[in-house]
Write a protein that holds these residues in place. Sequence first.
Motif, PDB file in Angstrom:
ATOM      1  N   GLY A  81       0.784  -1.399  -0.043  1.00 31.30           N
ATOM      2  CA  GLY A  81      -0.111  -0.099   0.119  1.00 31.30           C
ATOM      3  C   GLY A  81       0.832   1.230   0.020  1.00 31.30           C
ATOM      4  O   GLY A  81       0.242   2.554   0.100  1.00 31.30           O
ATOM      5  N   ARG A  84       0.072   4.062  -2.616  1.00 29.51           N
ATOM      6  CA  ARG A  84      -1.321   4.588  -2.381  1.00 29.51           C
ATOM      7  C   ARG A  84      -1.240   5.718  -1.090  1.00 29.51           C
ATOM      8  O   ARG A  84      -1.775   6.611  -1.053  1.00 29.51           O
ATOM      9  CB  ARG A  84      -2.485   4.009  -2.617  1.00 29.51           C
ATOM     10  CG  ARG A  84      -3.826   4.571  -2.221  1.00 29.51           C
ATOM     11  CD  ARG A  84      -5.042   3.525  -2.665  1.00 29.51           C
ATOM     12  NE  ARG A  84      -6.203   4.135  -2.909  1.00 29.51           N
ATOM     13  CZ  ARG A  84      -6.886   4.758  -3.605  1.00 29.51           C
ATOM     14  NH1 ARG A  84      -6.159   4.745  -5.013  1.00 29.51           N
ATOM     15  NH2 ARG A  84      -7.915   5.077  -3.644  1.00 29.51           N
ATOM     16  N   ILE A  89       2.025   4.122   5.661  1.00 25.55           N
ATOM     17  CA  ILE A  89       2.640   2.996   5.468  1.00 25.55           C
ATOM     18  C   ILE A  89       4.249   2.871   6.320  1.00 25.55           C
ATOM     19  O   ILE A  89       4.776   2.019   6.760  1.00 25.55           O
ATOM     20  CB  ILE A  89       2.851   2.594   4.144  1.00 25.55           C
ATOM     21  CG1 ILE A  89       1.631   2.194   3.337  1.00 25.55           C
ATOM     22  CG2 ILE A  89       3.880   1.313   3.852  1.00 25.55           C
ATOM     23  CD1 ILE A  89       0.692   0.801   4.301  1.00 25.55           C
TER      24      ILE A  89
END
Length: 401
Positions: A81, A84, A89
């Motif tokens: 992830g 995005r 993260i």
Amino acid sequence: MPGPHTHADGPRRGGGPWALGESDGRRPGGSPALRLWIPVILSALVQLAGVAALLRFGHHPPGVAALTVALALAGPAALIGARRFPGPIVVITAVLAVATMAFGALGGPIPLAFAFALAGAVVRGARVWAWASLAGAWLVVLVLSLTLEQLAWPPPRVIGTALGLVIAIGFGEMLAARRQRMAAFRAAAARRRQTAAEEERMRIARELHDVLAHSLSQINVQAGVGLHLADTQPGKAVEALASIKQASKTALDDVRAVLGVLREDGEAPRAPQPDAARIADLVAATDVPGAEVVLDDGLEGELPSPVGAAAYRIVQEGLTNVARHGADVTRVEVRLSPEPGGIRVEVADDGRAASVVPGRGLTGMRERVEQLGGAFELVPGEGLTVRAHLPTTASTGEERP
């Protein structure tokens, strides 16, 4: 106008220091899927290999071994992830790295997933997330190292890991700077293309205006003469019709020449390009009702093509203005004369002076002259004089013999 971190249709995720997504949809170089999965796979392989090597030393409870493997896989999995949501993260991988250090076997493997997340966050615009996560992670490790014996890493490992993570952020900064340079280059190239296209559109518009305004004014004049003399002097009316035919043919040829640049095959018929040598023909073909049109040409030798074309169009538009707007004009003089470093072009009439409101014709003449680095002026007197000073050296790089 959209800002640096917005699209035309709204905010772009990933822009700015608190980014939640990609900062630039056009990423230079490589496949987006490849750039996503290489860090995931590489960090998973390295961290699992590190876990396997650590578990071979000493006896570790099954729970600790399983937790170490799970944490080693969780970090790479979180990187999926990162494109995005680069900011969140990097926080997740920081927490997983600290948990591995605190609870994994022998402090766990090298936190490569955390390094990838740091670099990716910086590249994608989440710089604050990256630095805050790194600082927070090491603060927590420092506090825990004072209370948990398993965090008492050897100094070389502490220094090496810290240096590696800082290098990861530095690498991300380098990639981010490269991306910004490429974005700036693309923006500049787009502006140059747009400017060139606008200049070409303006050039074509000026050419068409000059061609059509002059030809249509001559057609209008000759049509009026023909109608006035149709009953009393049929021969003169026929001459007027012949002049209309010639003017319309010349206009069509000039329009084809101007619009020929828009044809992809480049096979459009072209009339001779306007230059100073054609001014005599232009003056001879121009009819100003009730006025004599004369040419005083003091030029010798060839002119640079941009200067010759500008001189022709200035004379053409000047004569058109006299024909359309002149009052009580009996004489129109077109004067071409050399001067130091260039030439002077004048179109003067002896009509009744009136206030001048610059329209497209006068504006187009001024633009032509200024593009060549010359000077343009309107001089009112007994009538109106259009005067242009055109350089033959400074702006064109050529010198008239």
